[in-house]
Scaffold this active site. Structure first.
Site, PDB file in Angstrom:
ATOM      1  N   THR A  17       0.784  -9.346   7.721  1.00 33.76           N
ATOM      2  CA  THR A  17      -0.421  -8.925   7.018  1.00 33.76           C
ATOM      3  C   THR A  17      -0.813  -7.512   7.438  1.00 33.76           C
ATOM      4  O   THR A  17      -0.024  -6.811   8.094  1.00 33.76           O
ATOM      5  CB  THR A  17      -1.542  -9.988   7.208  1.00 33.76           C
ATOM      6  OG1 THR A  17      -2.644  -9.621   6.415  1.00 33.76           O
ATOM      7  CG2 THR A  17      -1.988 -10.123   8.654  1.00 33.76           C
ATOM      8  N   ALA A  44      -5.426   0.849  -5.441  1.00 29.75           N
ATOM      9  CA  ALA A  44      -4.006   1.225  -5.422  1.00 29.75           C
ATOM     10  C   ALA A  44      -3.453   1.140  -4.000  1.00 29.75           C
ATOM     11  O   ALA A  44      -2.646   1.960  -3.585  1.00 29.75           O
ATOM     12  CB  ALA A  44      -3.831   2.632  -5.995  1.00 29.75           C
ATOM     13  N   GLY A  45      -3.902   0.126  -3.258  1.00 31.21           N
ATOM     14  CA  GLY A  45      -3.428  -0.056  -1.874  1.00 31.21           C
ATOM     15  C   GLY A  45      -2.296  -1.073  -1.821  1.00 31.21           C
ATOM     16  O   GLY A  45      -1.572  -1.288  -2.802  1.00 31.21           O
ATOM     17  N   GLY A  46      -2.175  -1.744  -0.661  1.00 28.67           N
ATOM     18  CA  GLY A  46      -1.071  -2.675  -0.429  1.00 28.67           C
ATOM     19  C   GLY A  46      -1.089  -3.861  -1.382  1.00 28.67           C
ATOM     20  O   GLY A  46      -0.062  -4.185  -1.993  1.00 28.67           O
ATOM     21  N   SER A  94      -7.227 -15.005  10.151  1.00 29.13           N
ATOM     22  CA  SER A  94      -6.307 -15.552   9.145  1.00 29.13           C
ATOM     23  C   SER A  94      -6.414 -17.076   9.035  1.00 29.13           C
ATOM     24  O   SER A  94      -6.497 -17.781  10.044  1.00 29.13           O
ATOM     25  CB  SER A  94      -4.868 -15.180   9.506  1.00 29.13           C
ATOM     26  OG  SER A  94      -3.971 -15.950   8.742  1.00 29.13           O
ATOM     27  N   LYS A 107       2.674  -4.462   6.506  1.00 28.38           N
ATOM     28  CA  LYS A 107       3.569  -4.896   5.419  1.00 28.38           C
ATOM     29  C   LYS A 107       4.646  -3.866   5.072  1.00 28.38           C
ATOM     30  O   LYS A 107       5.709  -4.231   4.592  1.00 28.38           O
ATOM     31  CB  LYS A 107       2.751  -5.252   4.175  1.00 28.38           C
ATOM     32  CG  LYS A 107       1.962  -6.533   4.344  1.00 28.38           C
ATOM     33  CD  LYS A 107       1.253  -6.938   3.076  1.00 28.38           C
ATOM     34  CE  LYS A 107       0.363  -8.131   3.336  1.00 28.38           C
ATOM     35  NZ  LYS A 107      -0.350  -8.608   2.156  1.00 28.38           N
TER      36      LYS A 107
HETATM   37  P1  NAP Z   1      -5.714  -1.367   1.268  1.00 27.96           P
HETATM   38  O1  NAP Z   1      -4.240  -1.171   1.282  1.00 27.96           O
HETATM   39  O2  NAP Z   1      -6.542  -0.773   2.329  1.00 27.96           O
HETATM   40  O3  NAP Z   1      -6.209  -0.765  -0.162  1.00 27.96           O
HETATM   41  C1  NAP Z   1      -7.560  -0.745  -0.504  1.00 27.96           C
HETATM   42  C2  NAP Z   1      -7.744  -0.139  -1.883  1.00 27.96           C
HETATM   43  O4  NAP Z   1      -9.128  -0.264  -2.203  1.00 27.96           O
HETATM   44  C3  NAP Z   1      -7.408   1.340  -1.964  1.00 27.96           C
HETATM   45  O5  NAP Z   1      -6.914   1.630  -3.249  1.00 27.96           O
HETATM   46  C4  NAP Z   1      -8.768   2.008  -1.753  1.00 27.96           C
HETATM   47  O6  NAP Z   1      -8.910   3.241  -2.416  1.00 27.96           O
HETATM   48  C5  NAP Z   1      -9.697   1.027  -2.399  1.00 27.96           C
HETATM   49  N1  NAP Z   1     -11.008   1.066  -1.772  1.00 27.96           N
HETATM   50  C6  NAP Z   1     -11.297   0.820  -0.461  1.00 27.96           C
HETATM   51  N2  NAP Z   1     -12.619   0.971  -0.244  1.00 27.96           N
HETATM   52  C7  NAP Z   1     -13.171   1.338  -1.432  1.00 27.96           C
HETATM   53  C8  NAP Z   1     -14.480   1.645  -1.832  1.00 27.96           C
HETATM   54  N3  NAP Z   1     -15.500   1.612  -0.981  1.00 27.96           N
HETATM   55  N4  NAP Z   1     -14.696   2.002  -3.116  1.00 27.96           N
HETATM   56  C9  NAP Z   1     -13.666   2.047  -3.997  1.00 27.96           C
HETATM   57  N5  NAP Z   1     -12.390   1.773  -3.676  1.00 27.96           N
HETATM   58  C10 NAP Z   1     -12.151   1.414  -2.400  1.00 27.96           C
HETATM   59  O7  NAP Z   1      -6.103  -2.909   1.221  1.00 27.96           O
HETATM   60  P2  NAP Z   1      -5.219  -4.105   0.606  1.00 27.96           P
HETATM   61  O8  NAP Z   1      -4.280  -4.615   1.619  1.00 27.96           O
HETATM   62  O9  NAP Z   1      -4.703  -3.666  -0.716  1.00 27.96           O
HETATM   63  O10 NAP Z   1      -6.329  -5.256   0.421  1.00 27.96           O
HETATM   64  C11 NAP Z   1      -7.315  -5.146  -0.573  1.00 27.96           C
HETATM   65  C12 NAP Z   1      -8.073  -6.450  -0.721  1.00 27.96           C
HETATM   66  O11 NAP Z   1      -7.197  -7.465  -1.202  1.00 27.96           O
HETATM   67  C13 NAP Z   1      -8.662  -6.964   0.591  1.00 27.96           C
HETATM   68  O12 NAP Z   1      -9.959  -7.404   0.352  1.00 27.96           O
HETATM   69  C14 NAP Z   1      -7.779  -8.127   0.938  1.00 27.96           C
HETATM   70  O13 NAP Z   1      -8.485  -9.139   1.650  1.00 27.96           O
HETATM   71  C15 NAP Z   1      -7.397  -8.637  -0.449  1.00 27.96           C
HETATM   72  N6  NAP Z   1      -6.151  -9.425  -0.384  1.00 27.96           N
HETATM   73  C16 NAP Z   1      -6.229 -10.727  -0.771  1.00 27.96           C
HETATM   74  C17 NAP Z   1      -5.100 -11.512  -0.722  1.00 27.96           C
HETATM   75  C18 NAP Z   1      -5.186 -12.955  -1.159  1.00 27.96           C
HETATM   76  O14 NAP Z   1      -4.297 -13.757  -0.814  1.00 27.96           O
HETATM   77  N7  NAP Z   1      -6.200 -13.320  -1.934  1.00 27.96           N
HETATM   78  C19 NAP Z   1      -3.878 -10.990  -0.267  1.00 27.96           C
HETATM   79  C20 NAP Z   1      -3.842  -9.629   0.104  1.00 27.96           C
HETATM   80  C21 NAP Z   1      -4.995  -8.878   0.046  1.00 27.96           C
HETATM   81  P3  NAP Z   1      -8.398   4.643  -1.806  1.00 27.96           P
HETATM   82  O15 NAP Z   1      -6.970   4.742  -2.203  1.00 27.96           O
HETATM   83  O16 NAP Z   1      -9.283   5.643  -2.433  1.00 27.96           O
HETATM   84  O17 NAP Z   1      -8.591   4.542  -0.309  1.00 27.96           O
END
Ligand code: NAP
Length: 462
Positions: A265, A327-329, A220, A269
């Site tokens: 994080t 559709a994740g966090g 982080s 969450k």
């Molecule tokens: P998460 O809850 O694990 O959700 C991941 C999502 O991506 C799910 O919908 C998943 O689909 C999909 N996914 C994962 N692998 C995939 C693949 N190989 N092909 C297609 N779809 C895929 O993760 P999250 O917390 O939402 O984080 C997602 C991203 O956002 C991360 O890279 C994180 O670093 C970034 N983020 C950035 C910030 C920022 O401040 N810029 C803040 C938060 C997060 P399924 O439902 O099918 O598993």
């Protein structure tokens, strides 16, 4: 010597307690409301009544900017905490005490020493309404809270002196002994960092800790950013990593160390919600995730600032046709922000049922990733992690990116992802994940301390 500042609602004892603390500490006592009256030659009710609150805040800002930089006990007006400029001045090289009391006690005190009303409401309702409105600001303003409901000014002042002498981190934690923690649960390197911070300032019991709670979270960028901000704004805090697979253990350690706040994080969450007392009704409850926790005045309150980090860069694209990939966090905050901007939103996900469930929560459309081609959106937000690792495929094919699109990739490591590169090559407007990080961190710092850091300053520090 650091300044001692008292904030709190009217009738909580700032002047009485502050006067006694000043005597005990051998420091001058300054009441900012009295300074404003002396400077303007008018009473505060007159300024409010004749010129309005904004004019009063202007005078208050001038007085607060001119306060001595050290060696004073300062009592402030009840609404001072709502102004970020005032908080920046008051918090610098100071220990801030927020005094509070229950509504009945405040009402009794104000009945004995009447003040002009702030609203048209009956007294008790006014107190409840104003304290509720300012609650977030008092939580941000405080280093230490003291409840003055069932105590005398002398006893409250004694509590303040005791806190100034000892702080709130127990001695057994300060001693270089790891037995307090379940070793092996908090990784040794994180534990070492924590103990080092405490050992570096053995004579300063007032350094408070904060940190990022996650697993893993050692990558982080929070500690680097927040510690730089603490230095810039003269805040006696240190921000570190709270990394453990068990959130229970992180919360136990955080509470024992009396941390002021946590950034939360992956993967905690959602898990954190039942472990805290309240969550922000507006966003955190609707998003169903908390990324910011503040421990203050006997309560732990959760907020979500991720959605603000998505909303800000898209604010000029209100009402656009938009696609959210994933559709994740992170998607939940993004969907909340995009619906808040009245976008015509479709959520597309690898697992369509998850997209459907999220779309039902936020009242928008849903589909599979392959539906992208049919939609032809103006705005594309990627919330999948695709692009983080070398060799990841693109979340959408590069040939579907058109030059009138705005493409926002939430992934921020690497800072320029293959999706952003492809979107730039196609002539799209692009927004990188760093923008989201800056927006959410800025709001988080505001919730933690009431100070509004310019986005450019955060960009520079990153
Ligand atoms: P998460 O809850 O694990 O959700 C991941 C999502 O991506 C799910 O919908 C998943 O689909 C999909 N996914 C994962 N692998 C995939 C693949 N190989 N092909 C297609 N779809 C895929 O993760 P999250 O917390 O939402 O984080 C997602 C991203 O956002 C991360 O890279 C994180 O670093 C970034 N983020 C950035 C910030 C920022 O401040 N810029 C803040 C938060 C997060 P399924 O439902 O099918 O598993």
């Amino acid at each position: 010597m650091k300044r001692i500042v008292f904030c709190g609602y009217r009738g909580t004892g700032k002047t009485d307690v502050g006067t006694i603390v000043a005597q005990k500490a051998g420091l001058p006592f300054i009441d900012t409301d009295i300074l404003i009256e002396q400077k303007t030659g008018r009473s505060i009710p007159d300024i409010f009544h004749e010129d309005g609150e904004e004019r009063f805040r202007e005078e208050e800002r001038k007085v607060i900017a001119g306060l001595p930089a050290s060696g004073a006990v300062i009592s402030t007006g009840g609404g001072v905490v709502t102004d970020p400029v005032n908080m920046e001045h008051l918090r610098k090289d100071s220990t801030v005490f927020v005094l509070y009391a229950d509504i009945d006690t405040i009402a009794d005190r104000l009945a004995k020493k009447p003040r002009p009303p702030l609203t048209g409401l009956p007294l008790r309702e006014e107190i409840a309404e104003m304290m509720d409105r300012r609650r977030q600001h008092y939580m941000a303003a405080t280093d230490y809270c003291v409840d003055t409901s069932e105590t005398t000014p002398d006893a409250a002042a004694a509590t303040v002196m005791d806190l100034l002498a000892k702080g709130t981190i127990p001695q057994q934690v300060r001693a270089p002994c790891t037995s307090f923690f379940k070793t092996g649960r908090i990784p040794q390197k994180c534990l070492d960092r924590l103990l080092k911070v405490l050992a570096e300032k053995p004579d300063d019991p007032l350094t408070r800790l904060m940190g990022v709670a996650g697993y893993p979270c050692a990558h982080s960028r929070g500690p680097r950013l927040f510690n730089a901000l603490f230095e810039r704004y003269g805040l006696d805090y240190h921000y570190t990593w709270f990394e453990d697979p068990e959130l229970d253990e992180i919360m136990r350690v955080a509470r024992a160390l009396d941390v002021k706040g946590l950034s939360v994080t992956i993967p905690f969450k959602q898990d954190i919600i039942p472990m805290i007392d309240e969550i922000d009704e507006h966003a955190a409850q609707q998003i169903g995730a908390v990324n910011t926790v503040i421990f203050a005045c006997g309560t732990a309150m959760g907020w979500n600032t991720d959605w603000i980090g998505v909303r800000k860069p898209l604010v000029d694209l209100k009402g656009s046709k938009a696609v959210l990939l994933g559709a994740g966090g992170a998607a939940a905050g993004a969907a909340f922000a995009m619906v808040d901007l009245d976008m015509d939103l479709t959520i597309l996900n690898r697992t369509p049922e998850k997209a459907k469930a999220m779309a039902e929560r936020f009242g928008c459309r849903w589909g599979e990733l392959s539906d992208f081609e049919k939609i032809r959106p103006d705005v594309v937000v990627n919330s999948t992690p695709l692009g983080m690792n070398p060799g990841d495929r693109m979340p959408v094919s590069a040939d579907l990116l058109k030059k009138d699109m705005t493409v926002f990739d939430l992934v921020y490591t690497p800072p320029v992802t293959p999706l952003i590169e492809a979107a730039r090559a196609a002539g799209c407007t692009t927004i990188t994940g760093t923008e989201m990080f800056i927006g959410q961190a800025r709001e988080q710092f505001y919730l933690f301390f009431g100070i509004d850091v310019p986005a450019e300053k955060i960009r520079e520090l990153l």
